[in-house]
Write a protein that holds these residues in place. Structure first.
Motif, PDB file in Angstrom:
ATOM      1  N   VAL A  22      36.873   6.713   5.005  1.00 18.67           N
ATOM      2  CA  VAL A  22      36.525   5.286   4.915  1.00 18.67           C
ATOM      3  C   VAL A  22      35.066   5.107   4.529  1.00 18.67           C
ATOM      4  O   VAL A  22      34.218   5.912   4.901  1.00 18.67           O
ATOM      5  N   ASP A  23      34.807   4.005   3.825  1.00 17.12           N
ATOM      6  CA  ASP A  23      33.439   3.544   3.617  1.00 17.12           C
ATOM      7  C   ASP A  23      33.132   2.625   4.786  1.00 17.12           C
ATOM      8  O   ASP A  23      33.849   1.644   5.004  1.00 17.12           O
ATOM      9  N   LEU A  24      32.122   2.952   5.549  1.00 17.90           N
ATOM     10  CA  LEU A  24      31.804   2.136   6.721  1.00 17.90           C
ATOM     11  C   LEU A  24      31.238   0.789   6.300  1.00 17.90           C
ATOM     12  O   LEU A  24      30.472   0.700   5.329  1.00 17.90           O
ATOM     13  N   GLN A  25      31.616  -0.247   7.034  1.00 11.41           N
ATOM     14  CA  GLN A  25      31.124  -1.582   6.712  1.00 11.41           C
ATOM     15  C   GLN A  25      29.694  -1.747   7.216  1.00 11.41           C
ATOM     16  O   GLN A  25      29.282  -1.081   8.161  1.00 11.41           O
ATOM     17  N   GLU A  26      28.990  -2.685   6.580  1.00  6.63           N
ATOM     18  CA  GLU A  26      27.593  -2.933   6.955  1.00  6.63           C
ATOM     19  C   GLU A  26      27.458  -3.214   8.449  1.00  6.63           C
ATOM     20  O   GLU A  26      26.542  -2.718   9.103  1.00  6.63           O
ATOM     21  N   SER A  27      28.401  -3.988   9.013  1.00  5.40           N
ATOM     22  CA  SER A  27      28.305  -4.348  10.439  1.00  5.40           C
ATOM     23  C   SER A  27      28.450  -3.107  11.326  1.00  5.40           C
ATOM     24  O   SER A  27      27.836  -3.010  12.384  1.00  5.40           O
ATOM     25  N   THR A  28      29.245  -2.137  10.884  1.00  3.49           N
ATOM     26  CA  THR A  28      29.422  -0.903  11.653  1.00  3.49           C
ATOM     27  C   THR A  28      28.170  -0.038  11.541  1.00  3.49           C
ATOM     28  O   THR A  28      27.695   0.533  12.529  1.00  3.49           O
ATOM     29  N   ILE A  29      27.624   0.035  10.332  1.00  4.05           N
ATOM     30  CA  ILE A  29      26.391   0.809  10.121  1.00  4.05           C
ATOM     31  C   ILE A  29      25.268   0.209  10.979  1.00  4.05           C
ATOM     32  O   ILE A  29      24.533   0.913  11.673  1.00  4.05           O
ATOM     33  N   GLU A  30      25.220  -1.113  10.972  1.00  7.85           N
ATOM     34  CA  GLU A  30      24.221  -1.851  11.755  1.00  7.85           C
ATOM     35  C   GLU A  30      24.410  -1.565  13.260  1.00  7.85           C
ATOM     36  O   GLU A  30      23.459  -1.258  13.971  1.00  7.85           O
TER      37      GLU A  30
END
Ligand code: GLP
Length: 241
Positions: free
Chosen positions: A155-163
């Motif tokens: 998966v490509d992690l979403q910005e909110s998850t990276i944050e």
């Protein structure tokens, strides 16, 4: 769905540990599906305490973790391999060869996902799958999407998850952008599922998971369709229910 209300994080951790302990006691060679993140740490601490008291034995237990960051080596202190060793495995008598985590260092995603899916099948499936909940409703690293990914995938992690996960890294640039994760189908094939949720920042998403429509935009909402799900959440996480 069975819902247990806990007073606070410690109470949630103890209640969740009781459920895992019952599983291990009833079936000493069970397969536990394990999760990372800050929520299950207290549950693991409680299991370690009971192991040290002689009340729990992990000698025959097998485990399969949900996910791993792509690109992180085992000795990287942010890898989920490292997390599991620090927070559980090195403190109990589980055998290293009985533990399974996707290999973040395998660059060939198709190869690693197929290998890991096979590992889970060869274990005979997961008896009890422990899950945490992401702020966007993700389970494992199954991010909100247009459809449910069935098997282990990249998966490509979403910005909110990276944050959300940057707090564990030196800087946001160090957070990996991709991960390997069990699919929703892999997770749903577990015989029992135990979801632990703590804190008021999870209250809104937990309400959607339990009361909202079943949709891949809120991945954990699919748990409504599983025949044996237990949610242990603290008062703060249940504030909107
Ligand atoms: C991570 C993990 C999930 C975990 C989630 C919530 O992204 N991949 O398995 O459930 O975050 O983490 P926390 O418990 O720290 O809120």
């Amino acid at each position: 769905m069975r819902l247990y209300r806990a007073k606070d994080y410690n109470d949630m951790s103890r209640k969740a540990a009781h459920i895992i302990s019952a599983q291990v006691t009833m079936k000493p060679d069970c397969v536990l599906g394990l999760a990372t993140g800050s929520t299950p740490i207290g549950t693991y601490k409680q299991l370690i305490e009971w192991y040290n008291n002689g009340d729990l034995d992990f000698a025959e237990v097998k485990t399969a973790n949900l996910d791993e960051y792509k690109g992180l080596t085992r000795d990287n202190d942010q890898s989920y391999y490292y997390f599991m060793h620090e927070n559980l495995f090195k403190h109990v008598n589980i055998k290293e060869e009985n533990t399974n985590i996707p290999d973040g260092t395998e660059p060939d995603a198709a190869k690693e996902c197929a290998r890991y899916e096979k590992v889970v099948h060869e274990l005979g499936g997961v008896d009890l799958q422990l899950l945490g909940l992401g702020h966007n409703g993700h389970i494992g690293f199954n991010e909100p999407a247009d459809e449910y990914p069935k098997e282990t995938h990249i998966v490509d992690l979403q910005e909110s998850t990276i944050e959300a996960n940057k707090r564990f890294f030196a800087s946001i640039d160090d957070v990996p952008r991709q991960a390997y994760t069990m699919g929703i189908g892999t997770i749903m094939s577990a015989k029992k599922i135990l979801l632990v949720v703590s804190g008021e920042d999870k209250a809104a998403i937990l309400r959607e998971v339990i009361c909202g429509p079943v949709t891949p935009r809120v991945p954990a909402s699919i748990l409504q369709l599983h025949p044996d799900v237990t949610i242990v959440a603290d008062d703060a996480a249940l504030a909107k229910l």
